[in-house]
Design an enzyme around this catalytic site. Structure first.
Site, PDB file in Angstrom:
ATOM      1  N   HIS A  44      -9.144  -0.475  -0.178  1.00  0.00           N
ATOM      2  CA  HIS A  44      -8.917  -0.837   1.223  1.00  0.00           C
ATOM      3  C   HIS A  44      -7.912  -1.970   1.274  1.00  0.00           C
ATOM      4  O   HIS A  44      -7.992  -2.895   0.459  1.00  0.00           O
ATOM      5  CB  HIS A  44     -10.225  -1.303   1.882  1.00  0.00           C
ATOM      6  CG  HIS A  44      -9.993  -1.978   3.201  1.00  0.00           C
ATOM      7  ND1 HIS A  44      -9.811  -1.268   4.364  1.00  0.00           N
ATOM      8  CD2 HIS A  44      -9.848  -3.287   3.533  1.00  0.00           C
ATOM      9  CE1 HIS A  44      -9.581  -2.110   5.366  1.00  0.00           C
ATOM     10  NE2 HIS A  44      -9.594  -3.343   4.879  1.00  0.00           N
ATOM     11  N   PHE A  61     -16.661  11.420  10.911  1.00  0.00           N
ATOM     12  CA  PHE A  61     -16.903  11.101   9.494  1.00  0.00           C
ATOM     13  C   PHE A  61     -17.514   9.716   9.285  1.00  0.00           C
ATOM     14  O   PHE A  61     -17.745   9.298   8.154  1.00  0.00           O
ATOM     15  CB  PHE A  61     -15.604  11.232   8.683  1.00  0.00           C
ATOM     16  CG  PHE A  61     -14.454  10.391   9.190  1.00  0.00           C
ATOM     17  CD1 PHE A  61     -14.344   9.049   8.853  1.00  0.00           C
ATOM     18  CD2 PHE A  61     -13.475  10.957  10.005  1.00  0.00           C
ATOM     19  CE1 PHE A  61     -13.291   8.278   9.316  1.00  0.00           C
ATOM     20  CE2 PHE A  61     -12.405  10.176  10.470  1.00  0.00           C
ATOM     21  CZ  PHE A  61     -12.319   8.833  10.126  1.00  0.00           C
TER      22      PHE A  61
END
Ligand code: IDP
Ligand code: MG
Length: 167
Positions: A125, A58
């Protein structure tokens, strides 16, 4: 232990107008914000940020995601949170990487999703340990952009360089 952590509000978080919600949730930690900016993410920066995932299938799509190419928002908001146990406090509020496995009241559990292409769009994140935080903070920020001294610095002479100023 006093720690610093990099926080990114990813392009899906910006597109969904979640900046205020996310910062409100993070304020529960009582940590201090010691740096903040909006960044246009180059491919090089995105690849460097996620270099530990280079071999994953990915990875190419993840780089496009962080660059904002999936959300028509070519920017992220980058912040540094600083204080007691900053990393574990912020990671707990963020929730698990997979938004479907994240605690439903966590930031990722509340706002994340898995796209049909299989990317975890998880809104935020957070660095996962001290050495990752140091590497990431040095990647995203220069010392002058941070209002506390997190890591040792050195003086370097720069050749005269043209910068933009207000006309
Ligand atoms: P983290 O963001 O919780 O620290 P990492 O393993 O460092 O998780 O992965 C970085 C990012 O890569 C994740 O936030 C997510 O967007 C994406 N990602 C990680 N694992 C997968 C996966 O198995 N499938 C799809 N995307 C993933
Ligand atoms: Mg990570």
């Amino acid at each position: 232990m006093t720690q610093a952590t990099l926080i990114l509000i990813k392009p899906d978080g910006l597109k969904k107008s979640l900046t205020g919600n996310i910062l409100t949730r993070l304020s529960e930690t009582k940590l201090e914000i010691v740096a903040a900016k909006i960044v246009r993410v180059s491919r090089q920066l995105a690849e460097e940020h996620y270099c530990h995932l280079k071999e994953k299938p990915f990875f190419p799509e993840l780089i496009r995601y962080l660059q904002g190419e999936l959300h028509d928002r070519r920017k992220v908001m980058a912040l540094i949170y600083w204080g007691e146990d900053a990393i574990s406090k912020c990671r707990e509020l963020a929730g698990a990487t997979n938004p479907e496995k994240a605690e439903s009241t966590s930031i990722r559990g509340s706002y994340g999703r898995i796209t049909t292409a299989g990317i975890y769009e998880n809104v935020i994140h957070v660095s996962s340990n001290d050495s990752e935080a140091e590497r990431e903070i040095k990647l995203w920020f220069s010392p002058e952009e941070i209002i506390v001294n997190l890591y040792p610095t050195k003086e370097v002479a720069r050749k005269e360089k043209k910068v933009k100023a207000w006309a």
